[in-house]
Design an enzyme around this catalytic site. Sequence first.
Site, short mmCIF file in Angstrom:
data_model
loop_
_atom_site.label_atom_id
_atom_site.label_comp_id
_atom_site.label_asym_id
_atom_site.label_seq_id
_atom_site.Cartn_x
_atom_site.Cartn_y
_atom_site.Cartn_z
N HIS A 167 0.97 -1.33 -0.12
CA HIS A 167 0.09 -0.02 -0.05
C HIS A 167 0.86 1.41 0.09
O HIS A 167 0.67 2.28 -0.53
CB HIS A 167 -1.00 -0.14 1.18
CG HIS A 167 -2.40 0.55 0.90
ND1 HIS A 167 -3.46 -0.43 0.58
CD2 HIS A 167 -2.93 1.78 0.60
CE1 HIS A 167 -4.44 0.30 0.28
NE2 HIS A 167 -4.09 1.61 0.56
N ARG A 267 -9.58 6.73 -4.04
CA ARG A 267 -9.47 5.73 -2.79
C ARG A 267 -9.96 6.30 -1.34
O ARG A 267 -9.01 6.78 -0.92
CB ARG A 267 -8.22 4.93 -3.09
CG ARG A 267 -8.06 4.12 -4.34
CD ARG A 267 -6.67 3.75 -4.73
NE ARG A 267 -5.49 3.36 -3.94
CZ ARG A 267 -5.04 3.80 -3.05
NH1 ARG A 267 -5.54 5.14 -2.37
NH2 ARG A 267 -3.90 3.58 -2.50
N ARG A 303 -14.59 5.98 -5.21
CA ARG A 303 -14.87 4.59 -4.75
C ARG A 303 -15.21 4.36 -3.34
O ARG A 303 -14.77 5.07 -2.66
CB ARG A 303 -13.55 3.66 -5.06
CG ARG A 303 -13.92 2.04 -4.59
CD ARG A 303 -12.76 1.22 -4.70
NE ARG A 303 -11.63 1.50 -3.90
CZ ARG A 303 -10.30 1.12 -4.21
NH1 ARG A 303 -10.35 0.28 -5.41
NH2 ARG A 303 -9.36 1.18 -3.33
N GLU A 392 -13.73 -6.68 -10.18
CA GLU A 392 -12.45 -7.41 -9.59
C GLU A 392 -12.64 -9.05 -9.21
O GLU A 392 -11.66 -9.65 -9.21
CB GLU A 392 -11.95 -6.74 -8.08
CG GLU A 392 -11.76 -5.23 -8.17
CD GLU A 392 -12.16 -4.73 -6.80
OE1 GLU A 392 -11.47 -4.17 -6.11
OE2 GLU A 392 -13.59 -4.64 -6.61
N ASP A 416 -6.68 -6.82 -8.32
CA ASP A 416 -7.46 -7.93 -7.70
C ASP A 416 -7.99 -8.72 -8.80
O ASP A 416 -7.99 -10.28 -8.29
CB ASP A 416 -8.71 -7.37 -6.82
CG ASP A 416 -8.21 -6.97 -5.43
OD1 ASP A 416 -7.44 -7.78 -4.92
OD2 ASP A 416 -8.89 -6.16 -4.73
N CYS A 463 -8.93 0.75 -13.84
CA CYS A 463 -8.17 1.47 -12.76
C CYS A 463 -6.91 0.75 -12.13
O CYS A 463 -6.80 1.30 -11.19
CB CYS A 463 -9.11 2.29 -12.13
SG CYS A 463 -10.08 1.14 -11.07
#
Lengths: 537, 83
Positions: A167, A267, A303, A392, A416, A463
């Site tokens: 991350h 995000r 999102r 995903e 994902d 994305c």
Amino acid sequence: MRRGSEPVPGALLAPGTDPAVAVERLQGAAEAVACKLEQIACESEGSASEVLEATALIARDPSLLTAAGDLVMCENLSPDRAIWEACEGVASQFEAIGGLMAERVTDVRDVRDRIIAHVTGQGDVGIPERPEPFILVATDLAPADTARLDPAWILGIVTRDGGATSHTAIVARERGIPAVLGLAEAEEITDGVDLLIDGTKGTVVIGPTKAQVRDAEAKAKARAARSFSGKGHTADGHRIKLLANIGDARGAEAAAAGGAEGVGLFRTEVAFLGRTDAPTVNEQAREYRRVIEIFEGKTVTIRTLDAGADKPLPFLHMPPEENPALGVRGLRIAELHPTILDDQLAAIAMACDGVDTEVRVMAPLVASVGDAARFKDACTRHGIDESGVMVEVPSAAIMAKEILAVASFASIGTNDLTQYVMAADRMNAPLAKYIDAFHPAVLRMVAQVCQGGAANGRPVGVCGESAANPALAVVFAGLGIASLSMAVVSLPDVAHVLASTTMEQCRRLAHAALDCATADEARRIVTEGLPVLADLD
Amino acid sequence: MERQIIVKAKDGLHARPAAIFVKAASDVGSPVTIGMAGQTPVPANSILAVMGLGVRCGDTVILSSESEQALDVLDGLLSHVEE
């Protein structure tokens, strides 16, 4: 420059400061650090969790705090200098013993840096000060800390822990900060040494030669010259919207400055990370509003909260799961905590009010038509028309036609999608060979989603990290993808390759890739068909 | 009062076993010190001091406290940690 630089030797308390108050402040900072470490320990697993718990005990160590307190009381040292000296005393003792003890020195210094950061008001992370911009070297850096770094000042990040898909790496890339994570040698880099880092290749040169610096500068210049005009298109004028992935308003500013046509992935969990309570509707609305205003007249795709698995949120109090990647994450959290989604949608509706931005909302980890329909209903209740889905989960790709009869748009999260299609954890290093968006199994899924979109006249975008790969961008365009969303630093390269390729070539390469048997074959065919890629390096 | 104990943890009093011991020692309610023959005893609630002793598996340590009960708890821990 290393994080945790030494406070000036002999630094004294500011005149008129009560030493007892200073000691209390130091103890408060140490306690805060201990609590923070325990919190991170709770969110981690296995040996990492145990190490962090032991580290928390160091921050709470009575002998350490007494030693530092005595230095403040008796020698009038400033709290940061005092804790530095107390920790160095322990560290040199451990180093002298050697062996296992020497290994713990890193933990002692980590605690030291955290306490100093706290007591000098720098928050959780100690970002050292320096009169000029610099590359930050650290043992580890949390995503929440990375999100607060100033890209104008922090030229790059090098850490010992973490990896390219962690991350922290994604957040750094989004903010346009070159980052090399998981470099074992990071511990050996001394303060003040010159570094040459390449965030794309993941390389670090310690003390580069003049020739190496000249070469790197030339490449950086060529890269900067390929600026993005603000409209993505193929050589023959087919529009492919080039959008940015962002995590907060600062990311949005960088994205706007980099010419992004809008935001393809906001995000929202970034604002939630590292918090012990959920942000209020007003707090969220303020953050969203800033992003929406920055892109006035353009598109912002928000999102909803994507937590779970690798992004645990303490205030959700979720029990540990046997298999978090297949557990309660993404939109599934809304089933258990409906107020989280409702608050978020209320905040988005509030933030849109009176601004001329096309705001679209999408849900993460949609697996069925029912998921998409429930999400659409929730959005409608809050007056939000444009509600879409992230694709995903393989079932969502296979059912794209039916799902896109309900949802207004789809955005494919290739990170994902790839891990689920290949049944390979993307954080698990030995399985890295399976995590390849060039795999025809993944590309065929993307093609299926595009067909589902076309059947309903709904736009489909990508994305995931793969949208930033110029060769894959061409393939996606050829499959019928309408928009590509990526870290802002990748926009110029992708725009350059698309603008040099006709839609006919995109389609031909896409179909050739779909027909391949392996990821390597698909990559080779596409790369060989795009001589323009040679311009990029 | 004092008690001599042979440490059973495979890594001695280091890392995790040390953390477990120090946490327990902080919770027993009475000050406890730990030492080895020929060394100055250190407070048992200080992870740095305890690790600094460099206690290995099979070493004998001396616990000392006013509270018999505290010694019982920590004795049980040191004699039985089997890692």
